[in-house]
Design a protein around this motif. Structure first.
Motif: not given
Length: 253
Positions: A35-41, A96-100, A64-70
């Protein structure tokens, strides 16, 4: 009052990039094993994006992808960094980290907020990328914190900038030149920060406002009826652009 710093490459280019990546990269490599953890900031301009992006990630990586919602309305980059500092364990687990985050409180010369207000009536004066140097430095700090927390583990870090929700209004008010300079300056500052910090830059400004940054996202159907937040169409376009950046850090290809 909650501030909105409207956020976000070009859909056609994003689609082309996706096609090139899929045909060129081949199947995922052995670095992806579970599983991959996606952190969306992000601030509210990221609403709806993570859910679509996670489905694209799962389709490509086959896990599978787990979304971590920030995601938080009005989130500043300064507050995002504070959140990172409070929860380094979550950062350490994010593949995976998306940052904005918006520039409020980052030390940028005062006045830029005039162009963040849908009811602005006065010019803030022209801005350059040097005016956004504190914002760029803060982004570089954030990326360094993420890299350190990940401790060398394969990590796909994506940095996004801000889209302009109301370019037509600035033209109507005669503020286009100065307001445009603010959007362009923050775009360049964040692009440079991503390059310095080892992240891939995925421009929301390009996606929503087009290659010349002169398109109205509302007229394209990319915004909801409030004229600020991404519609399902806009969220899909942004997710496609993120997916087009690929997953080489995770696949080794």
């Amino acid at each position: 009052m909650r501030r909105h710093w409207w956020c976000v490459g070009i859909l056609s280019l994003a689609l082309s990039a996706t096609a090139c990546r899929i045909s060129g990269d081949g199947p995922p490599g052995t670095l992806v094993t579970g599983p991959v953890n996606l952190l969306y900031i992000s601030d509210s301009s990221g609403w709806g994006v993570a859910e679509i992006y996670s489905s694209l990630i799962q389709k490509w990586l086959g896990v599978p992808v787990n979304v971590i919602d920030w995601r938080e309305g009005g989130l500043s980059l300064k507050d995002a960094v504070a959140h990172i500092d409070r929860d380094l364990a979550t950062i350490a687990a994010a593949d995976i980290v998306v940052l904005e985050g918006n520039p409020y409180g980052s030390g940028v010369r005062e006045g830029f907020g005039e162009c963040m207000n849908k009811f602005a009536t006065k010019s803030p004066g022209p801005y350059t990328v040097q005016d956004f140097a504190p914002y760029q430095a803060l982004m570089e700090q954030a990326l360094a914190k993420i890299t350190t927390a990940r401790a060398g583990k394969p990590t796909a870090i994506r940095v996004t900038d801000i889209y302009n929700a109301a370019p037509d209004m600035w033209v109507k008010l005669g503020l286009d030149a100065d307001c445009r300079s603010i959007w362009d300056a923050q775009h360049e500052a964040i692009s440079q920060a991503a390059a310095t910090g080892g992240a891939r830059f995925v421009s929301a400004y390009d996606v929503f406002n087009g290659p010349n940054h002169d398109q109205s996202p509302g007229k394209k159907g990319y915004l909801t009826s409030d004229g600020i937040h991404p519609s399902s169409i806009g969220a899909d376009a942004m997710a496609v652009a993120l997916d087009a950046a690929g997953y080489a850090e995770l696949t080794g290809k």
